[in-house]
Each structure stands twice: as structure tokens, then as C-alpha cells.
Design a protein around this motif. Structure first.
Motif, PDB file in Angstrom:
ATOM      1  N   VAL A 235      -0.526 -20.380   2.230  1.00  0.00           N
ATOM      2  CA  VAL A 235       0.744 -20.307   1.520  1.00  0.00           C
ATOM      3  C   VAL A 235       1.774 -20.991   2.406  1.00  0.00           C
ATOM      4  N   LEU A 236       2.463 -21.955   1.842  1.00  0.00           N
ATOM      5  CA  LEU A 236       3.469 -22.715   2.578  1.00  0.00           C
ATOM      6  C   LEU A 236       4.838 -22.445   1.955  1.00  0.00           C
TER       7      LEU A 236
ATOM      8  N   THR B  56     -16.662 -32.211   4.293  1.00  0.00           N
ATOM      9  CA  THR B  56     -15.519 -32.650   3.501  1.00  0.00           C
ATOM     10  C   THR B  56     -14.831 -31.405   2.965  1.00  0.00           C
ATOM     11  N   VAL B  57     -13.645 -31.597   2.451  1.00  0.00           N
ATOM     12  CA  VAL B  57     -12.897 -30.467   1.905  1.00  0.00           C
ATOM     13  C   VAL B  57     -12.156 -30.920   0.648  1.00  0.00           C
ATOM     14  N   SER B  58     -12.173 -30.053  -0.346  1.00  0.00           N
ATOM     15  CA  SER B  58     -11.371 -30.258  -1.552  1.00  0.00           C
ATOM     16  C   SER B  58     -10.280 -29.199  -1.538  1.00  0.00           C
ATOM     17  N   ILE B  59      -9.082 -29.575  -1.945  1.00  0.00           N
ATOM     18  CA  ILE B  59      -7.939 -28.658  -1.882  1.00  0.00           C
ATOM     19  C   ILE B  59      -7.197 -28.691  -3.209  1.00  0.00           C
ATOM     20  N   GLY B  60      -6.881 -27.500  -3.723  1.00  0.00           N
ATOM     21  CA  GLY B  60      -6.055 -27.366  -4.910  1.00  0.00           C
ATOM     22  C   GLY B  60      -4.671 -26.890  -4.516  1.00  0.00           C
ATOM     23  N   ILE B  61      -3.657 -27.494  -5.091  1.00  0.00           N
ATOM     24  CA  ILE B  61      -2.270 -27.173  -4.748  1.00  0.00           C
ATOM     25  C   ILE B  61      -1.531 -26.711  -5.998  1.00  0.00           C
ATOM     26  N   SER B  62      -0.700 -25.698  -5.801  1.00  0.00           N
ATOM     27  CA  SER B  62       0.151 -25.203  -6.884  1.00  0.00           C
ATOM     28  C   SER B  62       1.510 -24.842  -6.298  1.00  0.00           C
TER      29      SER B  62
ATOM     30  N   SER C 237       1.323 -31.676  -0.445  1.00  0.00           N
ATOM     31  CA  SER C 237       0.273 -32.671  -0.657  1.00  0.00           C
ATOM     32  C   SER C 237       0.000 -33.470   0.617  1.00  0.00           C
ATOM     33  N   LEU C 238       1.056 -33.819   1.345  1.00  0.00           N
ATOM     34  CA  LEU C 238       0.878 -34.542   2.608  1.00  0.00           C
ATOM     35  C   LEU C 238       0.149 -33.686   3.642  1.00  0.00           C
ATOM     36  N   ILE C 239       0.500 -32.417   3.712  1.00  0.00           N
ATOM     37  CA  ILE C 239      -0.162 -31.497   4.637  1.00  0.00           C
ATOM     38  C   ILE C 239      -1.633 -31.351   4.267  1.00  0.00           C
ATOM     39  N   ALA C 240      -1.905 -31.182   2.985  1.00  0.00           N
ATOM     40  CA  ALA C 240      -3.290 -31.039   2.521  1.00  0.00           C
ATOM     41  C   ALA C 240      -4.090 -32.298   2.812  1.00  0.00           C
ATOM     42  N   GLU C 241      -3.504 -33.452   2.591  1.00  0.00           N
ATOM     43  CA  GLU C 241      -4.203 -34.714   2.854  1.00  0.00           C
ATOM     44  C   GLU C 241      -4.486 -34.871   4.341  1.00  0.00           C
ATOM     45  N   SER C 242      -3.560 -34.493   5.186  1.00  0.00           N
ATOM     46  CA  SER C 242      -3.797 -34.549   6.635  1.00  0.00           C
ATOM     47  C   SER C 242      -4.954 -33.646   7.030  1.00  0.00           C
TER      48      SER C 242
END
Length: 78
Positions: free
Chosen positions: A5-6, A40-46, A15-20
Motif C-alpha cells: 500500500v503506497l 519474473t513478477v506481475s503486478i496489479g495496481i489500483s 506505476s513507476l515504482i512497480a516497474e522498477s
């Protein structure tokens, strides 16, 4: 599966944090018994909208995660 949680972080910054994070995980092999394993990692953002409950936020992030996985994995989805 883990989550983060950010607070007070706009979607573009999240999105930039998740991509990093995704790039770091992808670029660093993990050693297991002297064997390099590439992950690898997949990330969902809301984002939390007005009048939204925490459960709604988590559900939307989970749905985004599955969109990322279904799109080929090792991705970010909002």
C-alpha cells in the motif's frame, strides 16, 4: 502473493515504482543450491477512490494482477 500500500501515491508514480520493482526482480537471478533461477513478477495496481472500501481497492488490484498475468506475465496492469 504479496501486496503493498503506497499512501498518497498517484497512479503514475505507483506505476513507476512497480516497474522498477519488476525490472529489479527480472534482472537479478536468485541462487538456490548454486543454481541461478530467473524470476519474473506481475503486478496489479489500483487507486483508492472516494467512498471506496479497502476491500474494493484490493479486489481491483487483484483483478489488475490477473490482467497482467493473462497478458503474458512479467507485466504491470492498472
Amino acid at each position: 502473493m504479496a501486496g503493498a500500500v503506497l499512501p498518497e501515491t498517484p497512479l503514475d508514480k505507483a506505476s513507476l515504482i512497480a516497474e522498477s520493482l519488476r525490472e529489479i526482480v527480472q534482472s537479478q537471478p536468485f541462487l538456490v543450491d548454486e543454481t541461478a533461477i530467473h524470476l519474473t513478477v506481475s503486478i496489479g495496481i489500483s487507486t483508492l477512490a472516494v467512498n471506496m472500501q479497502a476491500e474494493d481497492l484490493y479486489r481491483l488490484a487483484d483483478e489488475a494482477l490477473y490482467r497482467a498475468k493473462n497478458a503474458g506475465r512479467n507485466r504491470i496492469a492498472c
